[in-house]
Design an enzyme around this catalytic site. Sequence first.
Site: not given
Length: 293
Positions: A96, A172, A240
Amino acid sequence: MRDVGLIGLGAMGLGMAQSLRRAGHRVHVYDVRDEAARKFAAEGGVACTSPADVASRCEVVVGVVVNAAQTEQVLFGEKGAASSMKGGNLFVMCSTVDPNWSVALEQRLEGLGLLYLDAPISGGAAKAAAGQITMMTAGKPAAYAMAGELLEGMAAKVYRLGDRAGNGSKVKIINQLLAGVHIAAAAEAMALGLREGVAADALYDVITHSAGNSWMFENRMPHVLKNDYTPLSAVDIFVKDLGLVLDTARATKFPLPLASTAHQMFMQASSAGHGREDDAAVIKIFPGIQLPD
């Protein structure tokens, strides 16, 4: 049988490697933990000594590491895979990352004569082990042609979202927006129930049979009920990932109030020392609740 390389034997990568092997391929693996690669080799795979070693043996290399920095190291660090990949070989990026970084990586690899597939994944460790994950992919037709049946060997759903890198990573991070918000909401709901004196197991049973249920509530709240925060996906992953979501939206001044709040919740949990615990540990930010023993 094809020789395929996979770098990163974490919760998802190990399952994907197992699925590829089960599909009949010879799977060459590398992980920074030597014991993980050796264990996979003992079960029928091939352990390699570096990303470059993997790439020297395979036309297709799949990277299943945490973030862009680790992907950069896998490709271009000491004994990186790019140094051993031959012209026309393919790198499949499953992390990702910032979509703009993925676009730039495609261009960088093209300059080396290499193919690239922007291919983030979703589904969790159990689905990875069963070959049932979802892959959100984007790349040139030549990249798909080189990948062939390997993608289907790892995934139940392989979405083709564009003929250049970028859209796979965009979809994503949108998925991660929802996942992070749903986990934060699930934790908030469970915390309120505990604060109000409702039995945690009863609350879980009622919600999972009611309209307020979500996949994340049903999947993550058992970790709270068992007081088991062994990280399958850690709090810091959502620090994150939601950060990537907010960075993407900030570039076009697009407001994301729910994602912003969820990000702050995970930040608070991480700053309290829970960053490496399972993401369900975000529930620990709520004061005055008695968590199950």
